[in-house]
Design a protein around this motif. Structure first.
Motif, PDB file in Angstrom:
ATOM      1  N   ALA A  53       0.837  -1.198   0.000  1.00  0.00           N
ATOM      2  CA  ALA A  53       0.000   0.000   0.000  1.00  0.00           C
ATOM      3  C   ALA A  53       0.874   1.250   0.000  1.00  0.00           C
ATOM      4  O   ALA A  53       2.030   1.222   0.402  1.00  0.00           O
ATOM      5  N   GLY A  54       0.275   2.367  -0.475  1.00  0.00           N
ATOM      6  CA  GLY A  54       0.875   3.667  -0.261  1.00  0.00           C
ATOM      7  C   GLY A  54       1.571   4.344  -1.418  1.00  0.00           C
ATOM      8  O   GLY A  54       1.969   5.493  -1.286  1.00  0.00           O
ATOM      9  N   VAL A  55       1.741   3.702  -2.566  1.00  0.00           N
ATOM     10  CA  VAL A  55       2.441   4.330  -3.680  1.00  0.00           C
ATOM     11  C   VAL A  55       1.428   4.972  -4.629  1.00  0.00           C
ATOM     12  O   VAL A  55       0.507   4.311  -5.112  1.00  0.00           O
ATOM     13  N   GLU A  56       1.606   6.271  -4.908  1.00  0.00           N
ATOM     14  CA  GLU A  56       0.725   6.959  -5.854  1.00  0.00           C
ATOM     15  C   GLU A  56       1.159   6.598  -7.280  1.00  0.00           C
ATOM     16  O   GLU A  56       2.360   6.618  -7.600  1.00  0.00           O
ATOM     17  N   HIS A  57       0.184   6.284  -8.138  1.00  0.00           N
ATOM     18  CA  HIS A  57       0.501   5.919  -9.512  1.00  0.00           C
ATOM     19  C   HIS A  57      -0.748   5.950 -10.388  1.00  0.00           C
ATOM     20  O   HIS A  57      -1.866   6.037  -9.896  1.00  0.00           O
ATOM     21  N   ASP A  58      -0.516   5.888 -11.698  1.00  0.00           N
ATOM     22  CA  ASP A  58      -1.571   5.764 -12.705  1.00  0.00           C
ATOM     23  C   ASP A  58      -1.140   4.634 -13.628  1.00  0.00           C
ATOM     24  O   ASP A  58       0.001   4.610 -14.093  1.00  0.00           O
ATOM     25  N   VAL A  59      -2.030   3.681 -13.883  1.00  0.00           N
ATOM     26  CA  VAL A  59      -1.722   2.526 -14.736  1.00  0.00           C
ATOM     27  C   VAL A  59      -2.284   2.804 -16.125  1.00  0.00           C
ATOM     28  O   VAL A  59      -3.465   3.135 -16.273  1.00  0.00           O
ATOM     29  N   VAL A  60      -1.430   2.668 -17.168  1.00  0.00           N
ATOM     30  CA  VAL A  60      -1.782   3.021 -18.535  1.00  0.00           C
ATOM     31  C   VAL A  60      -1.507   1.833 -19.457  1.00  0.00           C
ATOM     32  O   VAL A  60      -0.418   1.258 -19.422  1.00  0.00           O
ATOM     33  N   SER A  61      -2.481   1.495 -20.314  1.00  0.00           N
ATOM     34  CA  SER A  61      -2.263   0.404 -21.268  1.00  0.00           C
ATOM     35  C   SER A  61      -1.292   0.840 -22.356  1.00  0.00           C
ATOM     36  O   SER A  61      -1.438   1.905 -22.947  1.00  0.00           O
ATOM     37  N   ALA A  62      -0.317  -0.013 -22.631  1.00  0.00           N
ATOM     38  CA  ALA A  62       0.632   0.206 -23.720  1.00  0.00           C
ATOM     39  C   ALA A  62       0.423  -0.836 -24.818  1.00  0.00           C
ATOM     40  O   ALA A  62       1.337  -1.142 -25.578  1.00  0.00           O
ATOM     41  N   ASN A  63      -0.806  -1.386 -24.889  1.00  0.00           N
ATOM     42  CA  ASN A  63      -1.111  -2.469 -25.827  1.00  0.00           C
ATOM     43  C   ASN A  63      -2.074  -1.991 -26.906  1.00  0.00           C
ATOM     44  O   ASN A  63      -2.921  -1.141 -26.660  1.00  0.00           O
ATOM     45  N   ASP A  64      -1.966  -2.599 -28.086  1.00  0.00           N
ATOM     46  CA  ASP A  64      -2.874  -2.297 -29.189  1.00  0.00           C
ATOM     47  C   ASP A  64      -4.046  -3.266 -29.228  1.00  0.00           C
ATOM     48  O   ASP A  64      -4.600  -3.536 -30.297  1.00  0.00           O
ATOM     49  N   PHE A  65      -4.415  -3.793 -28.068  1.00  0.00           N
ATOM     50  CA  PHE A  65      -5.535  -4.724 -27.960  1.00  0.00           C
ATOM     51  C   PHE A  65      -6.192  -4.525 -26.602  1.00  0.00           C
ATOM     52  O   PHE A  65      -5.586  -3.965 -25.681  1.00  0.00           O
ATOM     53  N   GLU A  66      -7.426  -4.998 -26.468  1.00  0.00           N
ATOM     54  CA  GLU A  66      -8.108  -4.939 -25.180  1.00  0.00           C
ATOM     55  C   GLU A  66      -7.387  -5.863 -24.198  1.00  0.00           C
ATOM     56  O   GLU A  66      -6.972  -6.959 -24.566  1.00  0.00           O
ATOM     57  N   CYS A  67      -7.239  -5.400 -22.973  1.00  0.00           N
ATOM     58  CA  CYS A  67      -6.591  -6.229 -21.957  1.00  0.00           C
ATOM     59  C   CYS A  67      -7.215  -5.952 -20.597  1.00  0.00           C
ATOM     60  O   CYS A  67      -7.915  -4.953 -20.413  1.00  0.00           O
ATOM     61  N   ALA A  68      -6.963  -6.854 -19.652  1.00  0.00           N
ATOM     62  CA  ALA A  68      -7.559  -6.717 -18.319  1.00  0.00           C
ATOM     63  C   ALA A  68      -6.689  -7.419 -17.293  1.00  0.00           C
ATOM     64  O   ALA A  68      -5.883  -8.290 -17.622  1.00  0.00           O
ATOM     65  N   PHE A  69      -6.871  -7.012 -16.038  1.00  0.00           N
ATOM     66  CA  PHE A  69      -6.261  -7.726 -14.926  1.00  0.00           C
ATOM     67  C   PHE A  69      -7.227  -7.757 -13.764  1.00  0.00           C
ATOM     68  O   PHE A  69      -8.164  -6.954 -13.683  1.00  0.00           O
ATOM     69  N   ILE A  70      -7.009  -8.725 -12.894  1.00  0.00           N
ATOM     70  CA  ILE A  70      -7.769  -8.844 -11.649  1.00  0.00           C
ATOM     71  C   ILE A  70      -6.889  -8.298 -10.534  1.00  0.00           C
ATOM     72  O   ILE A  70      -5.716  -8.656 -10.435  1.00  0.00           O
ATOM     73  N   GLU A  71      -7.474  -7.437  -9.719  1.00  0.00           N
ATOM     74  CA  GLU A  71      -6.763  -6.867  -8.575  1.00  0.00           C
ATOM     75  C   GLU A  71      -7.442  -7.353  -7.298  1.00  0.00           C
ATOM     76  O   GLU A  71      -8.662  -7.271  -7.179  1.00  0.00           O
ATOM     77  N   VAL A  72      -6.640  -7.869  -6.369  1.00  0.00           N
ATOM     78  CA  VAL A  72      -7.154  -8.335  -5.079  1.00  0.00           C
ATOM     79  C   VAL A  72      -6.513  -7.488  -3.987  1.00  0.00           C
ATOM     80  O   VAL A  72      -5.293  -7.561  -3.782  1.00  0.00           O
ATOM     81  N   GLU A  73      -7.327  -6.671  -3.327  1.00  0.00           N
ATOM     82  CA  GLU A  73      -6.846  -5.857  -2.210  1.00  0.00           C
ATOM     83  C   GLU A  73      -7.082  -6.628  -0.915  1.00  0.00           C
ATOM     84  O   GLU A  73      -8.176  -7.146  -0.689  1.00  0.00           O
ATOM     85  N   LEU A  74      -6.064  -6.683  -0.068  1.00  0.00           N
ATOM     86  CA  LEU A  74      -6.125  -7.427   1.188  1.00  0.00           C
ATOM     87  C   LEU A  74      -6.551  -6.463   2.288  1.00  0.00           C
ATOM     88  O   LEU A  74      -5.747  -5.674   2.781  1.00  0.00           O
ATOM     89  N   LEU A  75      -7.817  -6.524   2.684  1.00  0.00           N
ATOM     90  CA  LEU A  75      -8.391  -5.556   3.607  1.00  0.00           C
ATOM     91  C   LEU A  75      -8.062  -5.813   5.072  1.00  0.00           C
ATOM     92  O   LEU A  75      -8.270  -4.963   5.913  1.00  0.00           O
TER      93      LEU A  75
END
Length: 104
Positions: A76-98
């Motif tokens: 936790a704690g890092v400021e960022h923006d995630v940007v696709s660098a792909n020429d196709f649709e893509c996805a990921f699953i994110e699991v936050e540990l609460l």
């Protein structure tokens, strides 16, 4: 994960007292999550082979090469923006540990 105005689509899949699971989908190159800071440790499971750019507040960009199904984790704690660098649709699953980790 974030409360932003990026162009990637976040879909909440599951949330309980222990975890929050979100699918992040990028329809095209340049789609982004928007700037955010994670409140919790988390892991990411890519559903594609490709590249995401991780923009940081100092103006730098980290290139993350991802492999379908190969997870990675972050603290936790890092400021960022995630940007696709792909020429196709893509996805990921994110699991936050609460939950806080158990003391050993």
């Amino acid at each position: 994960m974030c409360d932003t105005n990026g162009t990637a689509v976040g879909t909440l899949l599951l949330e309980n007292e222990r975890m929050r699971v979100t699918e992040w989908r990028f329809s095209k190159r340049g789609d982004n999550t928007g700037w955010h800071v994670h409140e919790y440790d988390y892991l990411v499971i890519p559903m594609f082979d490709g590249v995401l750019g991780i923009d940081l507040p100092d103006g730098s960009r980290i290139e993350a090469k991802l492999t379908n199904g190969v997870p990675y984790d972050r603290k936790a704690g890092v400021e960022h923006d995630v940007v696709s660098a792909n020429d196709f649709e893509c996805a990921f699953i994110e699991v936050e540990l609460l939950e806080q980790p158990l003391a050993r």
